[in-house]
Design a protein around this motif. Structure first.
Motif, short mmCIF file in Angstrom:
data_model
loop_
_atom_site.label_atom_id
_atom_site.label_comp_id
_atom_site.label_asym_id
_atom_site.label_seq_id
_atom_site.Cartn_x
_atom_site.Cartn_y
_atom_site.Cartn_z
N GLU A 164 34.95 33.80 -36.68
CA GLU A 164 34.93 34.22 -38.05
C GLU A 164 36.19 35.06 -38.25
O GLU A 164 37.02 35.18 -39.34
N ILE A 165 36.34 36.29 -37.52
CA ILE A 165 37.22 37.20 -37.28
C ILE A 165 38.65 36.49 -37.40
O ILE A 165 39.74 36.89 -38.23
N LEU A 166 38.75 35.66 -36.25
CA LEU A 166 40.01 35.00 -35.99
C LEU A 166 40.28 34.09 -37.24
O LEU A 166 41.48 33.92 -37.85
N ARG A 167 39.26 33.39 -37.74
CA ARG A 167 39.73 32.45 -39.08
C ARG A 167 40.17 33.39 -40.37
O ARG A 167 41.21 33.02 -40.99
N LEU A 168 39.62 34.66 -40.57
CA LEU A 168 39.97 35.60 -41.52
C LEU A 168 41.37 36.00 -41.18
O LEU A 168 42.23 36.13 -42.20
N LEU A 169 41.88 36.44 -39.99
CA LEU A 169 43.00 36.85 -39.69
C LEU A 169 44.33 36.03 -39.94
O LEU A 169 45.22 36.07 -40.34
N GLY A 170 43.73 34.85 -39.58
CA GLY A 170 44.63 33.21 -39.83
C GLY A 170 44.95 33.11 -41.04
O GLY A 170 46.02 32.45 -41.56
#
Length: 108
Positions: free
Chosen positions: A33-39
């Protein structure tokens, strides 16, 4: 906003988000989820900072553990508002470190 600077005091998590580390204690779903948001941003910089350098984030993190769930609205708790005000005024927070050998009683 296209550029995001993320500061964190958990060095292992910062290294994980930078791709420098593969092991962490956070759940895989949270990591994804963190990586998705950073993306969502064109440019992301993830930096390590001691908690004394970002008191607002430290208070928010402690409150997230005390009151889990999704936060909405513009309400700031008094503790967070106090730290925001300190940031505005440029208040410095010292990092307290134990002297070398303090835990074992050894002399430095």
């Amino acid at each position: 906003m296209e550029r995001l600077v993320v500061e964190g005091d958990d060095l292992v998590l910062v290294q994980l988000l930078r791709g420098e580390e593969t092991q962490t204690r956070i759940p895989a779903a949270m990591h994804e989820e963190i990586l998705r948001l950073l993306g969502c941003f064109a440019e992301v910089e993830v930096q390590h900072i001691y908690r004394e350098g970002n008191q607002v984030a430290d208070v928010l993190c402690r409150q997230a553990y005390q009151y889990p769930g999704v936060w909405t609205g513009a309400y700031l708790s008094p503790a967070v508002a106090e730290k925001v005000d300190e940031d505005r005024r440029g208040a410095a927070h010292e990092r307290l470190c134990k002297p070398r050998g303090a835990a074992t009683g050894a002399r430095t």
